[in-house]
Design an enzyme around this catalytic site. Sequence first.
Site, PDB file in Angstrom:
ATOM      1  N   THR A   1      44.396  34.089  27.908  1.00 26.97           N
ATOM      2  CA  THR A   1      43.347  33.257  28.515  1.00 26.97           C
ATOM      3  C   THR A   1      42.750  33.882  29.778  1.00 26.97           C
ATOM      4  O   THR A   1      41.845  33.319  30.380  1.00 26.97           O
ATOM      5  CB  THR A   1      43.897  31.856  28.861  1.00 26.97           C
ATOM      6  OG1 THR A   1      45.043  32.025  29.697  1.00 26.97           O
ATOM      7  CG2 THR A   1      44.285  31.087  27.613  1.00 26.97           C
ATOM      8  N   GLY A   2      43.252  35.048  30.185  1.00 26.37           N
ATOM      9  CA  GLY A   2      42.731  35.693  31.398  1.00 26.37           C
ATOM     10  C   GLY A   2      41.354  36.306  31.168  1.00 26.37           C
ATOM     11  O   GLY A   2      40.909  36.498  30.040  1.00 26.37           O
TER      12      GLY A   2
ATOM     13  N   HIS B   1      44.647  60.070  37.511  1.00 24.51           N
ATOM     14  CA  HIS B   1      45.610  58.988  37.360  1.00 24.51           C
ATOM     15  C   HIS B   1      46.830  59.147  38.245  1.00 24.51           C
ATOM     16  O   HIS B   1      47.121  60.231  38.732  1.00 24.51           O
ATOM     17  CB  HIS B   1      46.046  58.899  35.892  1.00 24.51           C
ATOM     18  CG  HIS B   1      44.925  58.551  34.975  1.00 24.51           C
ATOM     19  ND1 HIS B   1      44.341  59.479  34.134  1.00 24.51           N
ATOM     20  CD2 HIS B   1      44.248  57.408  34.795  1.00 24.51           C
ATOM     21  CE1 HIS B   1      43.371  58.897  33.464  1.00 24.51           C
ATOM     22  NE2 HIS B   1      43.286  57.639  33.835  1.00 24.51           N
TER      23      HIS B   1
ATOM     24  N   GLU C   1      47.407  47.803  34.669  1.00 27.63           N
ATOM     25  CA  GLU C   1      47.412  48.926  35.602  1.00 27.63           C
ATOM     26  C   GLU C   1      48.067  48.468  36.904  1.00 27.63           C
ATOM     27  O   GLU C   1      48.087  47.277  37.203  1.00 27.63           O
ATOM     28  CB  GLU C   1      45.960  49.358  35.864  1.00 27.63           C
ATOM     29  CG  GLU C   1      45.841  50.663  36.616  1.00 27.63           C
ATOM     30  CD  GLU C   1      44.392  51.134  36.782  1.00 27.63           C
ATOM     31  OE1 GLU C   1      43.479  50.476  36.242  1.00 27.63           O
ATOM     32  OE2 GLU C   1      44.195  52.153  37.448  1.00 27.63           O
TER      33      GLU C   1
ATOM     34  N   GLU D   1      46.601  66.043  31.362  1.00 27.16           N
ATOM     35  CA  GLU D   1      46.217  66.096  32.770  1.00 27.16           C
ATOM     36  C   GLU D   1      47.371  66.724  33.557  1.00 27.16           C
ATOM     37  O   GLU D   1      48.456  66.886  33.018  1.00 27.16           O
ATOM     38  CB  GLU D   1      45.996  64.670  33.290  1.00 27.16           C
ATOM     39  CG  GLU D   1      44.886  63.937  32.579  1.00 27.16           C
ATOM     40  CD  GLU D   1      44.639  62.550  33.175  1.00 27.16           C
ATOM     41  OE1 GLU D   1      45.387  62.150  34.073  1.00 27.16           O
ATOM     42  OE2 GLU D   1      43.687  61.915  32.722  1.00 27.16           O
TER      43      GLU D   1
END
Lengths: 399, 305
Positions: free
Chosen positions: B17-18, B256, B98, B214
Amino acid sequence: MGRMLENASKKLLKENGIPAPNHWVIHKSDEIQALHLKKPCVLKALVPVGKRGKAGAIKFADSVQEAQEKTEELLKMTVRNYEVNRVLLEEKLEIAEEWYVSITIDPKKQMPVIIATTEGGVEVEDLVKEAPEKVVIYHVEPFSKLYSYQAKEIWSKLGVTGKPLIQATSVLCGLYDIFLKYDCYILEINPLVLTKDQQVMAAASVMGIDDSALFRQPELAGQVESGSERSWRPLTELEKAMVRVNDADYRGTARYTEMDGGSIGFMCGGGGGSLLSFDALTFLGAQPANYTETGGNPSEEKVYGLTKGILSKEGVKGLFVAHNITNNTQIDVMARGIVKAVQELGVNLDEFPIVVREAGVNDEEGKREFESAGITYYGEEVTIEQAAAEMVKKMEGVI
Amino acid sequence: MAILIDQNTRMVIQGITGREAQMVVDHTLAYGTRIYAGVTPGKGGQNVLGVPVYDTVWEAVKKQNVNASLVVVPPAFALDAVLEAIDNGIKLIVVTTENIPQLDSVRMLYEARKKNVVIIGPNTVGIINPKDNVKMGSIGGDRPERCFVPGNVGVISRSGGMTAETSWMVKRAGFGVTTSVGIGGDSFIGSTIKDLLALFEEDEETKAVVTFSEPGTSFEEDAAQFLKEGGFTKPLISYVAGRFTESMPEGTVFGHAGAMISGNTGRPSLKMKALQDAGAHVIERYDDVISVLKTVLGERVGGVK
């Protein structure tokens, strides 16, 4: 990731029951008085970097006058790009032995790890390779505290016994509690000192806090330089301004790092897309003036502010805008922000090349925005490296 | 065939529901992927675009027999959400969140290892299997078919955005993907490159794998070791971005959170060498993905389409 200065970490250690020498923060040498020199003292540059000893930023003094002189010297220094503005004055311990202990998270095993040795004054990384028997590496189950018996075993294996074993056990359990309690990514005590009167004390501490966890560490507010591990020097004025641009709006991210010199303003996005774009330019011999990373669907205001900042750096003679094909970042929003900044600054596109390679969500509208402003636009039909080559070619005309 | 997800995947979204999840639900349903349930504490009985919402994963398992979870909750709740999924027998968990505190990530990954649960992420864009039109995560955005078409190549990327770009390069070369996986940009993640190579090795339809890497971590070195041990025998095409970071002062992070160089750990040049020595096709320029794919795959799948 953010480091704490040593005065702050020492204060936390003491509050949590870890013995450490008395300390004061000195701003000017004449603040040093007789009360500070009841014992000989250590003077340390108060900067958020390690290996200060090697840099000559740790000094010793026996008298008030000597302490004042050495403080003067320290306050003139710059340690790994950080100007020294304050000095930490500590009582010098009477050292019998110098030990080492650190707590971090082992990236391979993905578990907290304690590294301890009673060999003092050496690089622990070297010791692990050359004399592994002198180092104990101990992994801790991530949901658990460190039990006394575990700490005791660590020190006992290193040959510690008697009263120092009891002391060292209690100190290590305390340190591990602190590591968990404050969401540290590193807690290093080097040296951990065994004094001549058999006390175990933290003589120097390095404490780094996981800035992703700051939301649950209200006590540490203002003591951790958030993101300080992202940079090799203090933030520049422009970088600070860009942090404000980013913080002004929760939508999307905008990170800006200033490079030395450079001629191409670098307005790129995606964590990986930015790395690829920067590599593509430098591979062709070009020099970006900054590194940028946007993403997560930033607002028009954020893109506008970031672009303006990028273009404001002296020596910037062109702008490269690139992104991986986006999953959620709206290209039309990006376009409006960039075009607004470019037009407001009155950029003459005949003398100031701009190459855009943006594809993804709403890119048809984005294309219209860029092209109606006269900006060279490429979508997914051109690769990031091809667009970079086009940028470098256009720059030949203006440098 | 594909890896990780297919028509038998019965997805639940934790945090449905976010704000973040609403768009994911919309795009996922539009793509044709079925979402069997959502979980948000206190919102049981509601529905999101027709997907029933439950208070607990336990109830979602009981009522909808879900077997995979997409976690889209804020950082402070991620550890609890993952532990709840593990405790209720979910064997595949995709964690999009994140900025999860490291200690929480370490704890959830530890619990998952103990229970043999596959975790993708944290900080991942997700997984997609275009042949079955199944995706978990924001991967592909509003138009997954733009970059992801069915084919015989596996894609593994440490960058979410570059998962799409790399899959698009595969498409540009005339091929498509079995499964594309964004493994997440954090230092502490569940499935690494090596783990996914093991799955792609088993997948008959996958004829080659492309990886986008990376700086930072030892995922590429571990993958190289896995190749040397014979764990992955198909062609592997690898690109490592961020070579410029090696000339920057140590400790600087570009990109990142996981992209940190420390000493010799994490250097792109050493990653490239390790992969090359292990027999991977390591490309200097990213655009070479296209020509190298054509060369190594041309014969295997009967010429360029």
